[in-house]
Design a protein around this motif. Structure first.
Motif, short mmCIF file in Angstrom:
data_model
loop_
_atom_site.label_atom_id
_atom_site.label_comp_id
_atom_site.label_asym_id
_atom_site.label_seq_id
_atom_site.Cartn_x
_atom_site.Cartn_y
_atom_site.Cartn_z
N GLN A 47 0.81 -1.22 0.00
CA GLN A 47 0.00 0.00 0.00
C GLN A 47 0.84 1.26 0.00
OE1 GLN A 47 -3.23 -0.42 -0.20
NE2 GLN A 47 -3.20 -2.63 0.12
N VAL C 48 -4.69 16.41 -0.34
CA VAL C 48 -5.41 15.16 -0.11
C VAL C 48 -4.43 14.03 0.16
CG1 VAL C 48 -6.91 13.52 -1.23
CG2 VAL C 48 -7.36 15.91 -1.45
N TYR D 57 -4.56 4.06 -7.80
CA TYR D 57 -3.41 3.17 -7.99
C TYR D 57 -3.10 2.95 -9.47
CZ TYR D 57 -3.34 1.70 -3.12
OH TYR D 57 -3.22 1.66 -1.77
N THR E 58 -5.12 0.89 3.96
CA THR E 58 -4.98 1.39 2.60
C THR E 58 -4.06 2.61 2.59
OG1 THR E 58 -6.19 2.15 0.69
CG2 THR E 58 -7.04 2.78 2.81
N ALA E 59 -3.75 3.08 1.40
CA ALA E 59 -2.79 4.16 1.27
C ALA E 59 -3.35 5.46 1.81
CB ALA E 59 -2.42 4.32 -0.20
N PRO E 60 -2.52 6.34 2.36
CA PRO E 60 -3.02 7.58 2.96
C PRO E 60 -3.38 8.65 1.94
CG PRO E 60 -0.69 7.44 3.25
CD PRO E 60 -1.10 6.17 2.61
N ILE E 61 -4.30 8.34 1.04
CA ILE E 61 -4.75 9.32 0.05
C ILE E 61 -6.27 9.38 0.15
CG2 ILE E 61 -4.78 9.92 -2.37
CD1 ILE E 61 -2.39 8.05 -2.69
N PHE E 62 -6.81 10.55 0.52
CA PHE E 62 -8.25 10.66 0.70
C PHE E 62 -8.91 11.00 -0.64
CE2 PHE E 62 -6.49 11.40 4.84
CZ PHE E 62 -7.34 10.70 5.65
N SER E 63 -8.86 10.08 -1.57
CA SER E 63 -9.35 10.41 -2.91
C SER E 63 -10.85 10.21 -3.03
CB SER E 63 -8.62 9.57 -3.94
OG SER E 63 -8.90 8.22 -3.70
N LYS E 64 -11.46 9.41 -2.16
CA LYS E 64 -12.91 9.27 -2.19
C LYS E 64 -13.44 9.45 -0.77
CE LYS E 64 -12.36 4.27 -2.30
NZ LYS E 64 -12.66 3.03 -2.97
N LEU E 67 -13.51 6.94 3.21
CA LEU E 67 -12.31 6.28 3.73
C LEU E 67 -12.16 6.56 5.22
CD1 LEU E 67 -9.84 6.98 0.85
CD2 LEU E 67 -10.70 4.79 1.57
N PRO E 69 -10.03 7.23 8.43
CA PRO E 69 -8.67 7.66 8.76
C PRO E 69 -7.96 6.74 9.74
CG PRO E 69 -10.22 9.45 8.99
CD PRO E 69 -11.02 8.23 8.81
N ASN E 71 -7.70 3.66 9.43
CA ASN E 71 -7.33 2.44 8.73
C ASN E 71 -6.34 2.74 7.61
OD1 ASN E 71 -7.39 -0.18 8.18
ND2 ASN E 71 -9.45 -0.25 7.36
N MET E 72 -5.22 3.41 7.96
CA MET E 72 -4.27 3.81 6.92
C MET E 72 -2.85 3.50 7.34
SD MET E 72 -5.60 7.22 5.23
CE MET E 72 -7.02 7.15 4.18
#
Lengths: 78, 110, 226, 83, 119
Positions: A47, C48, D57, E58-64, E67, E69, E71-72
């Motif tokens: 990830q 972001v 990704y 998951t990856a620390p990108i708040f794209s949607k 998500l 916080p 759980n990153m």
């Protein structure tokens, strides 16, 4: 999933060992390119897409090209 | 939509596997290049577009990825084939035709 | 003999390292500072992508040092290679027409893709370092495909210096406006749009130009001077 | 479940290419194997991105699709003494 | 088997580090040693990213928007390694240019034959 990752790790280690034992330096460079390729997949599964992108953009093209230029300027056999 | 995507991705994955099998089984560099170019280009195209069909929001981005693969993969394989022809990698013993050699002879006689 | 000694040393080292590393658990969140950045990152920086805000805002000083190391590496390579006396001119095989046409066709697309990567650094994975590496790969492709084309070194040096200068100027103006280096003094905007994040996109553009110019310079020196 | 079968089949492909990379008599064979492997890897990354369920990704696999051929071209130009 | 699956990333990264060290210790060719250095660099990067990983995160990108916080994965480690990879490229290029210079001066890459290196 975990089986695929285990398999990829062992492929990565085997190609690193191949880079260690090969006499021809070009083969070693190709094997280290394979190590970089699989490491990018492992970063992706951990990830970390930023790091995977950096490893892909640097390890895929630039490192191979720099090694190849140096081998052309010097000698190829170990 | 989901099942169409699954079927297309499955076809692509089978093509990828067959291309890799060709890399392992075929006898010399030029035959392996055949498998490595055609099979894997088609296979990765189907796989990536199939994922785009499964998830319709991703479709345009996957299409861009596959178009880039269609553009870049033949160039590198052409360069590899030409290089191995120039440094004199031998053909497989059972091969029956060598157009490149014929072309070289034709150009020398010109 | 040498190999046996090396293997024995490696076994001792691996035992020591494994006994110390086995205390670290796998797959559990360990640091509090990472949690803090994740929870407060969007409000405080407006970006972001939290990795971007760590690289450029919370730890911006480290990035400045890292860019300096890269610069010193490029300078050192140039100094070493400039002492080499040129031998007789090597004869190089020209590239085939398919390769050179393909490289000419793909070159602008790769440049465009690199600028997409470093412009969207605060929204998606990517950023100045990756974008710079992609741009350098485009120039490397030009060197491999069409050999007669050279980059203009003077313009590259101007781009590199401008990148470093913009970084330091923005840091110092943050110092004047808010009291510490790299203070985020621009409006942050709504998170998730292109014009958000305050100073982060501007610094990433500067870093992209700087890294791209430096790595292209390294490749140019390696290809040409030796 | 179907995705895991796809991943396993692609891993089998990676293994076959890797065997050719170990065995190949000439450096050209190894370079061809590496080039094929990078294409297979791009497809694998897209599938993994679908499994993780994040659209962002996909940028990584875009980098792979654009850039991995540069390394192969570098090796090819080295082999024909063009670098 | 369970131990293997739990620690597979650690095994991979330490394997890379030790193979790189082994190349550095036993080989005499300069370019081979630099290849070993590169492999070791990759292994250390993998080790650091492994330490920052959190299970099922998951990856620390708040794209949607949906998500969580909590759980990153850890962003600090990724930021450190991101810069370390680029520095690794610069160090690699500089070491290779040094080896080109040594080859032009001494005519060999074998470190046993370079006389001034014996001290």
């Amino acid at each position: 999933m975990i089986f695929v990752i285990t398999f990829l790790v062992f492929v990565m280690l085997a190609s690193a060992i191949f880079a260690c034992i090969s006499i021809d330096l070009l083969n070693a460079v190709i094997a280290s390119g394979l190590v970089s390729l699989i490491t990018a997949i492992l970063f992706y599964t951990l990830q970390a897409p930023d790091v995977a992108m950096a490893e892909a953009s640097i390890g895929a093209a630039l490192v191979t090209a720099i090694f190849v230029i140096t081998i052309r300027r010097t000698e190829r056999k170990e | 939509m989901y099942f169409i995507g699954i079927i297309i991705t499955g076809i692509g994955v089978i093509f990828l596997f067959l291309g890799s099998l060709g890399i392992w089984r075929l006898p010399d560099v030029y035959n392996r290049l055949q498998a490595g170019t055609k099979c894997t280009t088609l296979g990765s195209f189907f796989t990536i577009v199939g994922v785009g069909i499964m998830e319709p929001e991703w479709f345009w981005k996957t299409l861009i990825i596959s178009i880039f693969i269609l553009l870049t993969n033949p160039i590198s394989n052409h360069a590899l084939g030409r290089a191995s022809r120039k440094i004199g990698v031998k053909l497989y013993d059972g091969s029956v035709v060598d157009k490149s050699k014929e072309f070289d002879e034709y150009r020398e006689n010109l | 003999m040498r190999k046996i000694i090396a293997i024995i040393l490696l076994f001792i080292l691996s035992f020591a390292v494994l006994s110390s590393i086995s205390k670290i658990p796998f797959g559990i969140s360990k640091t509090k500072v990472g949690k803090y950045y994740i929870n407060n990152g969007i409000e405080q920086t407006g970006a972001v992508n939290i990795v971007t805000s760590v690289v450029l805002n919370y730890r911006g000083m480290d990035t400045l040092g890292e860019v300096t190391v890269l610069f010193i590496g490029a300078i050192g390579l140039m100094a070493i290679l400039s002492t080499i006396t040129r031998k007789t001119e090597k004869k190089l095989t020209p590239s085939s027409s398919i390769l050179s046409t393909g490289c000419k066709f793909l070159f602008p697309f790769i440049l465009l893709f690199g600028s997409y990567i470093f412009l969207n650094g605060h929204l998606s994975p990517g950023g100045g370092f990756q974008g710079g590496a992609i741009i350098a790969s485009a120039f490397l492709l030009k060197y491999l495909g069409c050999y007669e084309k050279r980059i203009n070194e003077k313009k590259f040096k101007v781009a590199e210096s401008l990148g470093g200068l913009v970084f330091i100027l923005i840091g110092i103006s943050g110092l004047i406006a808010g009291g510490y280096f790299l203070f985020n003094f621009l409006p942050k905007g709504t998170a998730g749009t292109l014009l958000s994040g305050g100073i982060i996109p501007i610094i990433y553009i500067a870093i992209g130009f700087k890294v791209g110019a430096e790595i292209s310079g390294i490749i140019d020196n390696l290809m040409e001077e030796s | 479940m179907v995705k895991l079968i796809f991943l396993t089949v692609i891993s089998g492909g990676i293994f076959l290419c890797f065997l050719r990379m170990l065995k190949g008599p000439t450096p050209s064979d190894r370079a061809v194997a590496l080039d094929t492997l990078s294409t297979v890897t791009t497809a694998l990354l897209v599938l993994l991105g679908y499994i993780f369920g994040r659209k962002v990704y996909l940028d990584v696999s875009l980098v792979y699709a654009v850039l991995t051929f540069v390394g192969s071209v570098a090796i090819a130009r080295f082999l024909e003494k063009g670098v | 088997m369970n131990f293997l699956f739990n620690n597979i990333y650690y095994i991979g990264s330490f394997g890379l580090i030790f193979i790189g060290l082994f190349i550095l210790m036993t080989k005499h060719n300069l370019i081979k040693m630099i290849i070993g250095l590169n492999i070791m660099d990759t292994g250390i990067n993998l080790l650091f990213i492994t330490i920052g990983y959190v299970r099922k995160a998951t990856a620390p990108i708040f794209s949607k928007p949906d998500l969580n916080p909590q759980n990153m994965v850890d962003p600090v480690v990724q930021a450190l390694i991101l810069t370390a990879i680029v520095i690794g490229l610069a160090v690699l290029a500089m070491a290779l240019s040094l080896s080109i210079r040594i080859y032009q001066f001494y005519g060999t890459l074998d470190i046993r034959k370079i006389k001034e290196q014996k001290w």
